[in-house]
Design an enzyme around this catalytic site. Structure first.
Site: not given
Ligand code: AMP
Ligand code: MG
Length: 503
Positions: A99, A101-102, A122, A134-135, A192, A261-262
């Site tokens: 989901g 998360g940030r 983002k 930390d979002g 996705r 998810d990507n």
């Molecule tokens: P990604 O590596 O961008 O494909 O992210 C994978 C998952 O990790 C997704 O659910 C993102 O929302 C979550 N995520 C990545 N970085 C952060 C962050 N700094 N804070 C919260 N969630 C994160």
């Molecule tokens: Mg991603």
């Protein structure tokens, strides 16, 4: 309209008109959540061309209003911020809940040609999907995604785009303390493969149907009239992915983290984490620091797209046919066809890179022979194709090619064979050269250049190199003689060997 205490006075709230279709789906598809306001937002870059293309209010968005809006400090009327639920297979392992998360989807607009676009922030703070994160986003990855996504767009490859970057005036803590930033993404949808997987993991077949209907309406309306609309949807997604990943191969792009998810259902490139472009050609090339087994190596990308599509097919089985055996048979057939469709897209693009407009049986062998030679001589992928047209007909400087392929007899033989092949084309030399230049870029986001731009921004708060790179990469197929330095591959000491997710 709601404002945090950093709100500029007299804001023009007409700058964006939203119409949020995803927020009309049931509550279990997302969390309603506002971006967490930031201390001191500064708009460091605004994509005027993109705003203009979609009829956004440029003046209203490029100043103080932009800083407030693109930081999430100002929620304009009509926005309905939500964090989207999704799951995903990461490096082959299923994670039932990921989901946003940030990130939050601020809302959707109707842009050019009445098409619907997501505007997503983002780095906008924690959501219920943040787990321990930390979002937030650091400036480096934000600059990286901006440069790469806009470069991909200019190359003609479907991608989410970038509308703006702001710094937050806050620090984020990774291995070191870094400046925080927020990227505004602009995309034709953020659904996705992992969004479907989220609901399959919960056995929520009703949601899968709602999501499939939503995607058909929004992205693939042509599927609606098919005898089996859900099979047609799957075939549309499959074809879009085949074409997308083939186009990555044509420009030497390595996505680096093709988790489900990507992988956007729209067929757009999303998630510019550890992606990179090939310098010297080798299909086994991996840049991502976390891809230890080379799962997402350059040459594996077609196979991985098919693997990801298999996960999507599993999600759609209940919709394909009431008889699950029949559903599986049609899904298997559609998946099997992926290989032929991908190969055809790839071959078609490679032919065009070599100036061929017709199709002859020998073409694949000619292409493969060149790639083998490129691998043997560690030839720069981009420059080899860009400079090959200099060997056609007119006398030009071919010293780069000669130096790269040395005295190799097989190189001379290959050139002769290719030139003879071009003689069968009913085109003038000028046409061939022009066609080749229009598909073989001179300028790609070279990893070392991207790193230099990021370093000056992050360490020196100096955005001039970033600006220059963005502007050079906006015209990748033009010669741009003032910027010849940006064509060159890295010197050995400049080579970037690894890229990082930077989350
Ligand atoms: P990604 O590596 O961008 O494909 O992210 C994978 C998952 O990790 C997704 O659910 C993102 O929302 C979550 N995520 C990545 N970085 C952060 C962050 N700094 N804070 C919260 N969630 C994160
Ligand atoms: Mg991603």
């Amino acid at each position: 309209m709601s404002l945090s205490d950093t709100s500029p006075a007299e804001l023009n709230v007409d700058a964006i008109t939203f119409d949020n279709s995803y927020a009309r789906l049931p509550a279990r598809f997302y969390q309603r959540i506002s971006p967490v306001p930031v201390k001191a937002p500064t708009l460091i870059h605004f994509n005027r061309a993109l705003a203009q293309e979609h009829g956004l209010n440029i003046e209203g968005l490029s100043g103080e209003m932009g800083a407030a809006l693109f930081s999430g400090n100002l929620i304009p009327d009509g926005a309905e911020p939500i964090a989207l639920a999704y799951a995903g297979h990461q490096f082959g392992h299923f994670v039932p809940q990921l989901g946003d998360g940030r990130a939050v989807l601020l809302g959707e607009i109707l842009g050019a040609n009445d098409r619907r676009w997501d505007i997503q922030l983002k780095g906008s703070g924690q959501t219920s999907f943040s787990r321990n994160g930390d979002g937030r986003a650091a400036l480096g990855p934000v600059v990286r995604e901006y440069i790469l996504s806009e470069a991909m767009h200019a190359l003609g490859i479907p991608t989410n785009r970038s509308l703006a970057m702001v710094t937050t005036g806050e620090s984020v803590f990774r291995e070191t303390v870094l400046p925080g930033a927020i990227l505004t993404r602009f995309s034709s949808s953020h659904v996705r493969v992992g969004t479907f997987e989220y609901f399959l993991a919960r056995d929520d077949l009703e949601a899968i149907k709602l999501l499939a209907d939503y995607v058909i309406d929004r992205l693939f309306p042509e599927a609606k009239d098919a005898a089996n609309p859900y099979l047609a949807l799957f075939e549309c997604v499959r074809d879009a992915q085949a074409s997308l990943v083939a186009s990555w191969m044509h420009v030497g792009f390595i996505h680096g983290v093709m988790n489900t998810d990507n992988m956007a259902i729209s067929g757009e490139t999303i998630d510019y984490g550890p992606c990179a472009f090939l310098d010297s050609y080798d299909p086994a090339t991996v840049f991502s620091s976390i891809d230890h087994a080379g799962r997402y190596a350059y040459g594996n990308q077609g196979k991985i797209a098919q693997w990801n599509l298999t996960r999507l097919a599993e999600c759609l089985l209940s919709l394909l046919d009431e008889d699950q055996n029949k559903a599986i048979t049609s899904a298997e057939q559609a998946l099997k066809d992926f290989a032929d469709i991908f190969d055809a897209c790839w071959l078609d693009g490679m032919r065009r890179k070599l100036g061929m407009t017709t199709a002859l049986n020998d073409d694949l062998a000619i292409i493969q022979q060149l790639l083998d030679l490129m691998k043997k001589h560690q030839a720069d992928y981009t420059l080899t194709f860009r400079y090959l047209s200099d060997t056609v007909g007119v006398k030009s400087d071919i010293s780069w090619l000669t130096a790269t392929f040395e005295e190799d007899i097989s190189w001379q033989e290959w050139l002769n064979r290719w030139h003879q092949r071009l003689d069968t084309e009913d085109q003038s030399v000028e046409q061939i050269v022009q066609n080749m230049h229009s598909v073989n870029p001179a300028f790609i986001p070279r990893n070392h250049r991207v790193e230099q731009a990021i370093n000056s921004a992050v360490e020196g708060n100096d955005f001039s190199e970033m600006e220059r790179l963005i502007s050079v990469l906006a015209k990748p197929y033009d010669d741009q003689p003032d910027y010849v330095d940006y064509i060159n591959p890295p010197k050995s000491e400049e080579r970037v060997l690894q890229t990082f997710c930077g989350t």
